[in-house]
Design a protein around this motif. Structure first.
Motif, PDB file in Angstrom:
ATOM      1  N   ILE A   8      -8.238 -11.940 -11.617  1.00 55.31           N
ATOM      2  CA  ILE A   8      -7.412 -12.602 -10.597  1.00 55.31           C
ATOM      3  C   ILE A   8      -6.377 -11.621 -10.065  1.00 55.31           C
ATOM      4  CG2 ILE A   8      -5.738 -14.438 -10.180  1.00 55.31           C
ATOM      5  CD1 ILE A   8      -7.319 -16.120 -12.254  1.00 55.31           C
ATOM      6  N   ARG A   9      -5.754 -10.854 -10.950  1.00 55.64           N
ATOM      7  CA  ARG A   9      -4.767  -9.853 -10.508  1.00 55.64           C
ATOM      8  C   ARG A   9      -5.410  -8.802  -9.599  1.00 55.64           C
ATOM      9  NH1 ARG A   9      -2.308 -11.325 -14.999  1.00 55.64           N
ATOM     10  NH2 ARG A   9      -2.621  -9.969 -16.747  1.00 55.64           N
ATOM     11  N   ASP A  10      -6.624  -8.394  -9.934  1.00 55.59           N
ATOM     12  CA  ASP A  10      -7.339  -7.430  -9.096  1.00 55.59           C
ATOM     13  C   ASP A  10      -7.606  -8.008  -7.707  1.00 55.59           C
ATOM     14  OD1 ASP A  10      -7.386  -5.545 -11.111  1.00 55.59           O
ATOM     15  OD2 ASP A  10      -9.449  -6.001 -11.742  1.00 55.59           O
ATOM     16  N   GLU A  11      -8.013  -9.272  -7.666  1.00 58.23           N
ATOM     17  CA  GLU A  11      -8.278  -9.922  -6.389  1.00 58.23           C
ATOM     18  C   GLU A  11      -6.995 -10.030  -5.556  1.00 58.23           C
ATOM     19  OE1 GLU A  11     -10.232 -13.664  -7.042  1.00 58.23           O
ATOM     20  OE2 GLU A  11     -11.961 -12.723  -8.004  1.00 58.23           O
ATOM     21  N   ILE A  12      -5.895 -10.359  -6.221  1.00 57.53           N
ATOM     22  CA  ILE A  12      -4.610 -10.456  -5.528  1.00 57.53           C
ATOM     23  C   ILE A  12      -4.213  -9.096  -4.971  1.00 57.53           C
ATOM     24  CG2 ILE A  12      -2.127 -10.810  -5.865  1.00 57.53           C
ATOM     25  CD1 ILE A  12      -2.879 -13.078  -7.831  1.00 57.53           C
ATOM     26  N   ALA A  13      -4.392  -8.048  -5.746  1.00 60.11           N
ATOM     27  CA  ALA A  13      -4.059  -6.696  -5.284  1.00 60.11           C
ATOM     28  C   ALA A  13      -4.894  -6.315  -4.066  1.00 60.11           C
ATOM     29  CB  ALA A  13      -4.260  -5.693  -6.413  1.00 60.11           C
ATOM     30  N   LYS A  14      -6.185  -6.648  -4.083  1.00 59.91           N
ATOM     31  CA  LYS A  14      -7.051  -6.349  -2.947  1.00 59.91           C
ATOM     32  C   LYS A  14      -6.610  -7.130  -1.708  1.00 59.91           C
ATOM     33  CE  LYS A  14     -11.127  -5.298  -5.711  1.00 59.91           C
ATOM     34  NZ  LYS A  14     -12.468  -5.748  -6.134  1.00 59.91           N
ATOM     35  N   LEU A  15      -6.275  -8.391  -1.899  1.00 61.91           N
ATOM     36  CA  LEU A  15      -5.823  -9.217  -0.775  1.00 61.91           C
ATOM     37  C   LEU A  15      -4.496  -8.719  -0.207  1.00 61.91           C
ATOM     38  CD1 LEU A  15      -6.775 -12.783  -2.039  1.00 61.91           C
ATOM     39  CD2 LEU A  15      -7.843 -11.505  -0.159  1.00 61.91           C
ATOM     40  N   GLN A  16      -3.584  -8.275  -1.092  1.00 63.10           N
ATOM     41  CA  GLN A  16      -2.312  -7.726  -0.616  1.00 63.10           C
ATOM     42  C   GLN A  16      -2.534  -6.464   0.199  1.00 63.10           C
ATOM     43  OE1 GLN A  16      -0.231  -7.474  -4.374  1.00 63.10           O
ATOM     44  NE2 GLN A  16       0.997  -9.295  -3.913  1.00 63.10           N
ATOM     45  N   GLU A  17      -3.471  -5.649  -0.209  1.00 63.59           N
ATOM     46  CA  GLU A  17      -3.795  -4.432   0.540  1.00 63.59           C
ATOM     47  C   GLU A  17      -4.399  -4.787   1.895  1.00 63.59           C
ATOM     48  OE1 GLU A  17      -3.852  -0.547   1.579  1.00 63.59           O
ATOM     49  OE2 GLU A  17      -2.865  -1.437  -0.151  1.00 63.59           O
ATOM     50  N   GLN A  18      -5.283  -5.785   1.916  1.00 66.06           N
ATOM     51  CA  GLN A  18      -5.872  -6.235   3.176  1.00 66.06           C
ATOM     52  C   GLN A  18      -4.794  -6.780   4.113  1.00 66.06           C
ATOM     53  OE1 GLN A  18      -8.981  -9.062   2.369  1.00 66.06           O
ATOM     54  NE2 GLN A  18     -10.232  -7.574   1.245  1.00 66.06           N
ATOM     55  N   LEU A  19      -3.837  -7.522   3.549  1.00 60.16           N
ATOM     56  CA  LEU A  19      -2.738  -8.065   4.339  1.00 60.16           C
ATOM     57  C   LEU A  19      -1.890  -6.953   4.930  1.00 60.16           C
ATOM     58  CD1 LEU A  19      -1.016 -10.434   5.335  1.00 60.16           C
ATOM     59  CD2 LEU A  19       0.170 -10.386   3.129  1.00 60.16           C
ATOM     60  N   LYS A  20      -1.601  -5.956   4.123  1.00 58.81           N
ATOM     61  CA  LYS A  20      -0.804  -4.815   4.583  1.00 58.81           C
ATOM     62  C   LYS A  20      -1.502  -4.100   5.745  1.00 58.81           C
ATOM     63  CE  LYS A  20       1.269  -0.535   2.858  1.00 58.81           C
ATOM     64  NZ  LYS A  20       1.428   0.345   1.710  1.00 58.81           N
ATOM     65  N   ILE A  21      -2.793  -3.896   5.619  1.00 56.56           N
ATOM     66  CA  ILE A  21      -3.567  -3.237   6.669  1.00 56.56           C
ATOM     67  C   ILE A  21      -3.568  -4.087   7.937  1.00 56.56           C
ATOM     68  CG2 ILE A  21      -5.915  -2.545   7.333  1.00 56.56           C
ATOM     69  CD1 ILE A  21      -6.291  -1.728   4.341  1.00 56.56           C
ATOM     70  N   ALA A  22      -3.772  -5.392   7.788  1.00 61.13           N
ATOM     71  CA  ALA A  22      -3.793  -6.285   8.947  1.00 61.13           C
ATOM     72  C   ALA A  22      -2.437  -6.320   9.646  1.00 61.13           C
ATOM     73  CB  ALA A  22      -4.201  -7.700   8.515  1.00 61.13           C
ATOM     74  N   GLU A  23      -1.354  -6.378   8.870  1.00 59.93           N
ATOM     75  CA  GLU A  23      -0.012  -6.397   9.466  1.00 59.93           C
ATOM     76  C   GLU A  23       0.287  -5.088  10.187  1.00 59.93           C
ATOM     77  OE1 GLU A  23       2.445  -7.403   6.103  1.00 59.93           O
ATOM     78  OE2 GLU A  23       2.410  -9.536   6.614  1.00 59.93           O
ATOM     79  N   THR A  24      -0.151  -3.979   9.623  1.00 60.83           N
ATOM     80  CA  THR A  24       0.051  -2.677  10.270  1.00 60.83           C
ATOM     81  C   THR A  24      -0.706  -2.620  11.586  1.00 60.83           C
ATOM     82  OG1 THR A  24       0.370  -1.584   8.146  1.00 60.83           O
ATOM     83  CG2 THR A  24      -0.260  -0.178  10.000  1.00 60.83           C
ATOM     84  N   ARG A  25      -1.950  -3.075  11.578  1.00 57.41           N
ATOM     85  CA  ARG A  25      -2.766  -3.089  12.787  1.00 57.41           C
ATOM     86  C   ARG A  25      -2.107  -3.966  13.860  1.00 57.41           C
ATOM     87  NH1 ARG A  25      -7.345  -4.376  10.468  1.00 57.41           N
ATOM     88  NH2 ARG A  25      -6.986  -6.597  10.643  1.00 57.41           N
TER      89      ARG A  25
END
Length: 98
Positions: A8-25
């Motif tokens: 679950i922590r790994d999935e959360i970390a991946k989602l946070q990274e995806q969110l960061k990329i989306a917000e930057t874009r």
């Protein structure tokens, strides 16, 4: 079947990274548009600029304004501040590259 907490922590970390990329874009997109519109040349307080962006948001949402409650609403209002802040920074960086 229950997931182990590490997974679950790994999935959360991946989602946070995806969110960061989306917000930057999104910030870069808004920044480019703001620069094309001439906002880079206007001296304006950040809070005032954010308020103007919020008015534009209301206009394009049909006067609904920022939603309250729920996960989606919290994400939208939380993302508005960094986007307005990042828009000038991200846009200024891409202006030098263009």
């Amino acid at each position: 079947m229950k997931k182990p907490s590490a997974k679950i922590r790994d999935e959360i970390a991946k989602l946070q990274e995806q969110l960061k990329i989306a917000e930057t874009r999104e910030a870069e997109r808004i920044g480019r548009i703001a620069l094309k519109a001439g906002l880079g040349e206007i001296e304006i307080d950040e809070a005032e600029l954010q308020a103007a962006f919020e008015q534009v948001t209301k206009r394009f949402r049909g006067g609904q304004g920022v939603t309250t409650g729920g996960k989606k609403g919290a994400g939208e209002s939380g993302g508005a501040t960094p986007t307005a802040t990042d828009a000038s920074g991200a846009g200024a960086g891409s202006a030098g590259e263009a």
